[in-house]
Design a protein around this motif. Sequence first.
Motif, short mmCIF file in Angstrom:
data_model
loop_
_atom_site.label_atom_id
_atom_site.label_comp_id
_atom_site.label_asym_id
_atom_site.label_seq_id
_atom_site.Cartn_x
_atom_site.Cartn_y
_atom_site.Cartn_z
N ALA A 57 29.12 16.70 -32.22
CA ALA A 57 29.40 15.55 -31.36
C ALA A 57 28.39 14.42 -31.55
O ALA A 57 27.25 14.65 -31.96
N ARG B 32 33.10 12.65 -29.56
CA ARG B 32 32.49 11.32 -29.68
C ARG B 32 32.46 10.69 -28.29
O ARG B 32 33.43 10.76 -27.55
N GLU B 33 31.32 10.08 -27.98
CA GLU B 33 31.18 9.41 -26.69
C GLU B 33 30.41 8.12 -26.90
O GLU B 33 29.42 8.09 -27.63
N TRP C 137 38.03 13.56 -27.25
CA TRP C 137 38.02 15.02 -27.20
C TRP C 137 38.84 15.58 -28.35
O TRP C 137 39.82 14.97 -28.79
N ILE D 236 34.18 17.53 -26.34
CA ILE D 236 33.95 16.11 -26.63
C ILE D 236 33.34 16.02 -28.02
O ILE D 236 32.37 16.71 -28.33
N TYR E 12 30.41 19.73 -25.23
CA TYR E 12 30.36 18.93 -26.45
C TYR E 12 30.44 19.82 -27.68
O TYR E 12 29.86 20.91 -27.71
N THR F 160 32.04 5.16 -19.80
CA THR F 160 31.92 5.98 -21.01
C THR F 160 33.31 6.23 -21.56
O THR F 160 34.25 6.50 -20.81
N MET G 75 26.91 10.61 -29.62
CA MET G 75 26.82 9.72 -28.46
C MET G 75 26.26 8.40 -28.95
O MET G 75 25.36 8.38 -29.78
N GLN H 191 35.21 8.68 -24.09
CA GLN H 191 35.07 9.97 -24.79
C GLN H 191 36.31 10.23 -25.63
O GLN H 191 37.43 9.94 -25.21
#
Length: 120
Positions: free
Chosen positions: A31, A109-110, A102, A107, A27, A98, A33, A100
Amino acid sequence: MPTKERLAEFIATVERNEHVEAIERFYAPHASMQENNAPPRVGRDVLVAHEAAALARLSKMDTQPAVMVLHDGDNVVIQWVFLMTNKTGETLRFEELTHQVWEGDRIVRERFFYDSRQFG
C-alpha cells in the motif's frame, strides 16, 4: 471492493484512535499513502513506522466520528476531523479528505487532501 461491514470496521478502528492498528489490519503490504502533492510513502511497514512516529509527537489524538463517507466500488472518500494535542498542551483541529482505493478487503492506495495552513 470492501464490503459495507469491512469499511465500517475500518472507520470504527480509526475512530477508536487505533491508527497504527488500522494500517496493520486494513492496508495491503504494498500500500501507499500520499499527503496532498508530496511523493507517496510505499509499503505497509513504512506506513506503520511513519504513523507511529507522528503519533509519538503528540500527547493526545482525538479522532472525531467520520463526517462523511462515500463508497463507490473500490473507491472510498472519508472526511475526517482530528483534534491533536501537542506536548505543550495546545490542541489543533485538523480536517482532511482521504481518497482510498481498495483491492478486495485491503487499501492499496490512499491520498490525503487538506489545507496545510491548518498547521499554523
